[in-house]
Design a protein around this motif. Structure first.
Motif, PDB file in Angstrom:
ATOM      1  N   LYS A  80       0.831  -1.204   0.000  1.00 23.93           N
ATOM      2  CA  LYS A  80       0.000   0.000   0.000  1.00 23.93           C
ATOM      3  C   LYS A  80       0.865   1.254   0.000  1.00 23.93           C
ATOM      4  O   LYS A  80       0.603   2.201  -0.732  1.00 23.93           O
ATOM      5  CB  LYS A  80      -0.930   0.017   1.223  1.00 23.93           C
ATOM      6  CG  LYS A  80      -2.084  -0.932   1.148  1.00 23.93           C
ATOM      7  CD  LYS A  80      -2.914  -0.833   2.419  1.00 23.93           C
ATOM      8  CE  LYS A  80      -3.957  -1.925   2.489  1.00 23.93           C
ATOM      9  NZ  LYS A  80      -4.685  -1.901   3.773  1.00 23.93           N
ATOM     10  N   GLU A  81       1.889   1.253   0.838  1.00 25.36           N
ATOM     11  CA  GLU A  81       2.787   2.401   0.919  1.00 25.36           C
ATOM     12  C   GLU A  81       3.492   2.629  -0.420  1.00 25.36           C
ATOM     13  O   GLU A  81       3.628   3.762  -0.866  1.00 25.36           O
ATOM     14  CB  GLU A  81       3.807   2.208   2.032  1.00 25.36           C
ATOM     15  CG  GLU A  81       3.222   2.319   3.421  1.00 25.36           C
ATOM     16  CD  GLU A  81       4.199   1.921   4.513  1.00 25.36           C
ATOM     17  OE1 GLU A  81       5.373   1.609   4.211  1.00 25.36           O
ATOM     18  OE2 GLU A  81       3.778   1.917   5.686  1.00 25.36           O
ATOM     19  N   ASN A  82       3.939   1.538  -1.042  1.00 24.55           N
ATOM     20  CA  ASN A  82       4.603   1.661  -2.347  1.00 24.55           C
ATOM     21  C   ASN A  82       3.650   2.197  -3.402  1.00 24.55           C
ATOM     22  O   ASN A  82       4.032   3.021  -4.229  1.00 24.55           O
ATOM     23  CB  ASN A  82       5.179   0.314  -2.790  1.00 24.55           C
ATOM     24  CG  ASN A  82       6.392  -0.091  -1.991  1.00 24.55           C
ATOM     25  OD1 ASN A  82       7.020   0.726  -1.328  1.00 24.55           O
ATOM     26  ND2 ASN A  82       6.732  -1.364  -2.044  1.00 24.55           N
ATOM     27  N   PHE A  83       2.401   1.734  -3.378  1.00 31.74           N
ATOM     28  CA  PHE A  83       1.405   2.209  -4.337  1.00 31.74           C
ATOM     29  C   PHE A  83       1.177   3.705  -4.168  1.00 31.74           C
ATOM     30  O   PHE A  83       1.152   4.464  -5.140  1.00 31.74           O
ATOM     31  CB  PHE A  83       0.086   1.447  -4.166  1.00 31.74           C
ATOM     32  CG  PHE A  83      -1.030   1.989  -5.007  1.00 31.74           C
ATOM     33  CD1 PHE A  83      -1.059   1.725  -6.365  1.00 31.74           C
ATOM     34  CD2 PHE A  83      -2.013   2.774  -4.449  1.00 31.74           C
ATOM     35  CE1 PHE A  83      -2.080   2.239  -7.161  1.00 31.74           C
ATOM     36  CE2 PHE A  83      -3.035   3.293  -5.232  1.00 31.74           C
ATOM     37  CZ  PHE A  83      -3.067   3.025  -6.590  1.00 31.74           C
ATOM     38  N   ILE A  84       1.007   4.141  -2.926  1.00 32.29           N
ATOM     39  CA  ILE A  84       0.779   5.562  -2.654  1.00 32.29           C
ATOM     40  C   ILE A  84       1.987   6.380  -3.071  1.00 32.29           C
ATOM     41  O   ILE A  84       1.850   7.451  -3.678  1.00 32.29           O
ATOM     42  CB  ILE A  84       0.432   5.778  -1.168  1.00 32.29           C
ATOM     43  CG1 ILE A  84      -0.937   5.166  -0.876  1.00 32.29           C
ATOM     44  CG2 ILE A  84       0.456   7.255  -0.800  1.00 32.29           C
ATOM     45  CD1 ILE A  84      -1.300   5.099   0.581  1.00 32.29           C
ATOM     46  N   GLN A  85       3.167   5.886  -2.780  1.00 27.43           N
ATOM     47  CA  GLN A  85       4.391   6.599  -3.164  1.00 27.43           C
ATOM     48  C   GLN A  85       4.503   6.685  -4.689  1.00 27.43           C
ATOM     49  O   GLN A  85       4.820   7.748  -5.231  1.00 27.43           O
ATOM     50  CB  GLN A  85       5.611   5.890  -2.586  1.00 27.43           C
ATOM     51  CG  GLN A  85       6.900   6.645  -2.830  1.00 27.43           C
ATOM     52  CD  GLN A  85       8.095   5.942  -2.189  1.00 27.43           C
ATOM     53  OE1 GLN A  85       8.073   4.728  -1.966  1.00 27.43           O
ATOM     54  NE2 GLN A  85       9.126   6.697  -1.906  1.00 27.43           N
ATOM     55  N   ASP A  86       4.219   5.608  -5.393  1.00 23.78           N
ATOM     56  CA  ASP A  86       4.257   5.613  -6.859  1.00 23.78           C
ATOM     57  C   ASP A  86       3.229   6.579  -7.432  1.00 23.78           C
ATOM     58  O   ASP A  86       3.504   7.301  -8.391  1.00 23.78           O
ATOM     59  CB  ASP A  86       4.014   4.207  -7.416  1.00 23.78           C
ATOM     60  CG  ASP A  86       5.174   3.260  -7.179  1.00 23.78           C
ATOM     61  OD1 ASP A  86       6.278   3.744  -6.819  1.00 23.78           O
ATOM     62  OD2 ASP A  86       4.986   2.040  -7.340  1.00 23.78           O
ATOM     63  N   LEU A  87       2.054   6.602  -6.837  1.00 24.30           N
ATOM     64  CA  LEU A  87       1.003   7.515  -7.276  1.00 24.30           C
ATOM     65  C   LEU A  87       1.430   8.971  -7.076  1.00 24.30           C
ATOM     66  O   LEU A  87       1.244   9.809  -7.961  1.00 24.30           O
ATOM     67  CB  LEU A  87      -0.288   7.226  -6.508  1.00 24.30           C
ATOM     68  CG  LEU A  87      -1.532   7.972  -6.924  1.00 24.30           C
ATOM     69  CD1 LEU A  87      -1.886   7.664  -8.377  1.00 24.30           C
ATOM     70  CD2 LEU A  87      -2.694   7.607  -6.022  1.00 24.30           C
ATOM     71  N   TYR A  88       2.020   9.258  -5.940  1.00 24.90           N
ATOM     72  CA  TYR A  88       2.502  10.605  -5.653  1.00 24.90           C
ATOM     73  C   TYR A  88       3.575  11.021  -6.656  1.00 24.90           C
ATOM     74  O   TYR A  88       3.544  12.135  -7.186  1.00 24.90           O
ATOM     75  CB  TYR A  88       3.044  10.686  -4.225  1.00 24.90           C
ATOM     76  CG  TYR A  88       3.601  12.039  -3.881  1.00 24.90           C
ATOM     77  CD1 TYR A  88       2.755  13.124  -3.661  1.00 24.90           C
ATOM     78  CD2 TYR A  88       4.967  12.254  -3.798  1.00 24.90           C
ATOM     79  CE1 TYR A  88       3.256  14.375  -3.361  1.00 24.90           C
ATOM     80  CE2 TYR A  88       5.480  13.497  -3.499  1.00 24.90           C
ATOM     81  CZ  TYR A  88       4.624  14.557  -3.278  1.00 24.90           C
ATOM     82  OH  TYR A  88       5.134  15.794  -2.998  1.00 24.90           O
ATOM     83  N   SER A  92       3.618  14.526 -13.565  1.00 28.88           N
ATOM     84  CA  SER A  92       2.593  15.122 -14.433  1.00 28.88           C
ATOM     85  C   SER A  92       2.517  16.626 -14.225  1.00 28.88           C
ATOM     86  O   SER A  92       2.383  17.384 -15.186  1.00 28.88           O
ATOM     87  CB  SER A  92       1.224  14.497 -14.148  1.00 28.88           C
ATOM     88  OG  SER A  92       1.215  13.155 -14.542  1.00 28.88           O
ATOM     89  N   GLU A 121       4.015   9.875  -9.685  1.00 26.63           N
ATOM     90  CA  GLU A 121       3.371  10.059 -10.989  1.00 26.63           C
ATOM     91  C   GLU A 121       2.663  11.416 -11.064  1.00 26.63           C
ATOM     92  O   GLU A 121       2.750  12.124 -12.071  1.00 26.63           O
ATOM     93  CB  GLU A 121       2.372   8.928 -11.226  1.00 26.63           C
ATOM     94  CG  GLU A 121       1.761   8.926 -12.599  1.00 26.63           C
ATOM     95  CD  GLU A 121       0.825   7.749 -12.807  1.00 26.63           C
ATOM     96  OE1 GLU A 121      -0.223   7.952 -13.430  1.00 26.63           O
ATOM     97  OE2 GLU A 121       1.148   6.638 -12.350  1.00 26.63           O
ATOM     98  N   MET A 122       1.987  11.789  -9.982  1.00 21.70           N
ATOM     99  CA  MET A 122       1.308  13.084  -9.951  1.00 21.70           C
ATOM    100  C   MET A 122       2.312  14.233 -10.020  1.00 21.70           C
ATOM    101  O   MET A 122       2.091  15.228 -10.725  1.00 21.70           O
ATOM    102  CB  MET A 122       0.467  13.212  -8.674  1.00 21.70           C
ATOM    103  CG  MET A 122      -0.754  12.340  -8.666  1.00 21.70           C
ATOM    104  SD  MET A 122      -1.604  12.275  -7.067  1.00 21.70           S
ATOM    105  CE  MET A 122      -1.914  13.990  -6.753  1.00 21.70           C
TER     106      MET A 122
END
Length: 78
Positions: free
Chosen positions: A21-29, A35, A31-32
């Motif tokens: 979950k932490e990795n997903f949130i970090q990857d999402l951040y 962008s 990516e944002m």
């Protein structure tokens, strides 16, 4: 043997899920953030081109570039 108890296995599973979950949130951040940087650079380039078109009194280019800038702003909710 080095067998783990049920409790230990459950704890390891929970820790692994939390890490994912932490990795997903970090990857999402990340990516944002990328962008946002890309959008900022693209807008700055268009602004410079628009300024140049104004300096050259190139109405056609100005209208075209302004339209592009409007679309970018519209696409990103600005």
């Amino acid at each position: 043997m080095n067998e783990k108890s049920y409790t230990e296995l459950m704890k390891l599973g929970a820790m692994k899920r939390n890490r994912m979950k932490e990795n997903f949130i970090q990857d999402l951040y990340i990516e944002m953030l990328l962008s946002e940087i890309q959008l900022t650079v693209e807008k700055e380039k268009l602004q410079r081109k628009i300024d140049l078109a104004i300096d050259r009194r190139d109405k056609k280019s100005f209208l075209h570039l302004s339209s592009e800038l409007k679309e970018i702003n519209k696409r990103f909710g600005l």
